[in-house]
Design a protein around this motif. Sequence first.
Motif, PDB file in Angstrom:
ATOM      1  N   HIS A 229       0.810  -1.185  -0.052  1.00 57.15           N
ATOM      2  CA  HIS A 229      -0.036  -0.067  -0.064  1.00 57.15           C
ATOM      3  C   HIS A 229       0.926   1.374  -0.150  1.00 57.15           C
ATOM      4  O   HIS A 229       2.085   1.293   0.192  1.00 57.15           O
ATOM      5  CB  HIS A 229      -0.997  -0.003   1.145  1.00 57.15           C
ATOM      6  N   THR A 230       0.358   2.375  -0.612  1.00 57.75           N
ATOM      7  CA  THR A 230       0.755   3.725  -0.517  1.00 57.75           C
ATOM      8  C   THR A 230       0.025   4.497   0.707  1.00 57.75           C
ATOM      9  O   THR A 230      -1.224   4.376   0.320  1.00 57.75           O
ATOM     10  CB  THR A 230       0.708   4.414  -1.724  1.00 57.75           C
TER      11      THR A 230
ATOM     12  N   PHE B 253      -8.186   1.767   0.646  1.00 53.48           N
ATOM     13  CA  PHE B 253      -9.034   1.294  -0.631  1.00 53.48           C
ATOM     14  C   PHE B 253      -8.474   0.449  -1.498  1.00 53.48           C
ATOM     15  O   PHE B 253      -7.469   0.462  -1.719  1.00 53.48           O
ATOM     16  CB  PHE B 253      -9.212   2.747  -1.372  1.00 53.48           C
ATOM     17  N   ASP B 254      -9.446  -0.356  -2.033  1.00 52.13           N
ATOM     18  CA  ASP B 254      -8.964  -0.942  -3.320  1.00 52.13           C
ATOM     19  C   ASP B 254      -8.762  -0.560  -4.328  1.00 52.13           C
ATOM     20  O   ASP B 254      -9.498  -0.019  -4.978  1.00 52.13           O
ATOM     21  CB  ASP B 254      -9.964  -2.471  -3.398  1.00 52.13           C
ATOM     22  N   ILE B 255      -7.540  -0.534  -4.988  1.00 48.87           N
ATOM     23  CA  ILE B 255      -7.030   0.035  -6.007  1.00 48.87           C
ATOM     24  C   ILE B 255      -6.918  -1.115  -7.330  1.00 48.87           C
ATOM     25  O   ILE B 255      -6.143  -0.619  -8.260  1.00 48.87           O
ATOM     26  CB  ILE B 255      -5.846   1.067  -6.012  1.00 48.87           C
ATOM     27  N   GLY B 256      -7.234  -2.222  -7.207  1.00 56.03           N
ATOM     28  CA  GLY B 256      -6.870  -3.254  -7.978  1.00 56.03           C
ATOM     29  C   GLY B 256      -5.910  -4.183  -8.070  1.00 56.03           C
ATOM     30  O   GLY B 256      -4.827  -3.596  -7.494  1.00 56.03           O
ATOM     31  N   ASN B 257      -5.616  -5.199  -8.610  1.00 61.13           N
ATOM     32  CA  ASN B 257      -4.607  -5.926  -8.789  1.00 61.13           C
ATOM     33  C   ASN B 257      -3.869  -6.381  -7.239  1.00 61.13           C
ATOM     34  O   ASN B 257      -2.757  -6.553  -7.104  1.00 61.13           O
ATOM     35  CB  ASN B 257      -3.634  -5.547  -9.669  1.00 61.13           C
ATOM     36  N   GLY B 258      -4.631  -6.432  -6.133  1.00 55.63           N
ATOM     37  CA  GLY B 258      -4.114  -6.582  -4.948  1.00 55.63           C
ATOM     38  C   GLY B 258      -3.243  -5.939  -4.425  1.00 55.63           C
ATOM     39  O   GLY B 258      -2.623  -5.995  -3.493  1.00 55.63           O
TER      40      GLY B 258
ATOM     41  N   LEU C  36      -3.547  -1.589  -2.471  1.00 62.02           N
ATOM     42  CA  LEU C  36      -4.185  -0.909  -1.719  1.00 62.02           C
ATOM     43  C   LEU C  36      -3.636   0.550  -1.627  1.00 62.02           C
ATOM     44  O   LEU C  36      -2.465   0.824  -1.774  1.00 62.02           O
ATOM     45  CB  LEU C  36      -4.320  -1.438  -0.333  1.00 62.02           C
ATOM     46  N   LEU C  37      -4.651   1.630  -1.605  1.00 59.58           N
ATOM     47  CA  LEU C  37      -4.252   2.938  -1.308  1.00 59.58           C
ATOM     48  C   LEU C  37      -4.588   3.349   0.087  1.00 59.58           C
ATOM     49  O   LEU C  37      -6.050   2.964   0.292  1.00 59.58           O
ATOM     50  CB  LEU C  37      -5.061   4.081  -2.147  1.00 59.58           C
TER      51      LEU C  37
END
Length: 172
Positions: free
Chosen positions: A44-45, A84-89, A91-92
């Motif tokens: 995640h970022t 938040f789910d930003i796709g492709n496993g 996270l933001l």
Amino acid sequence: MTSAPKEEAQPDRSAFEAQRQRIRERHLRPSGSRPASSARGLHHTALISSDVERTVRFYQDVLEFPLTELIENRDYPGSSHFFFDIGNGNLLAFFDFPGLDVGPYAEVLGGLHHVAISVEPERWHHLVDKLAEAGVDHVVHSEVSVYFRDPDGARIELIADPLGEMYGNEVL
């Protein structure tokens, strides 16, 4: 009497390109000869939010990134850590720091310039329309990239290029 504005000296772009070329020659290995990365991906970022609910409304309702969790920040009592789910496993994530004056967003050396998130081309057009509908100032570049700022000023890019490509060039 006013004087004519002074022309600002333009940087020597050829010198910058020569430096990039020197770095490429010294450090960039062809894809077939690069070692495998020691990393398995970006977990995640984490950015900072001044208002948890406003951030959730922006990222979930405007950008359509589902909120996946909201927990207490283990490092700062009373603070939230949410994802938040930003796709492709990927996270933001965000932290808020109630009671701690962290000041306004600033781009500084060693800091964040922007977060680029890949989206499908059809979804990209839809999200650009949603940004406009929500009154979010944004700038489209090359018809595949849109830049805007989130409610706290962080610069976000949505890019329709596939992962591992940048404006049609393979970068991975």
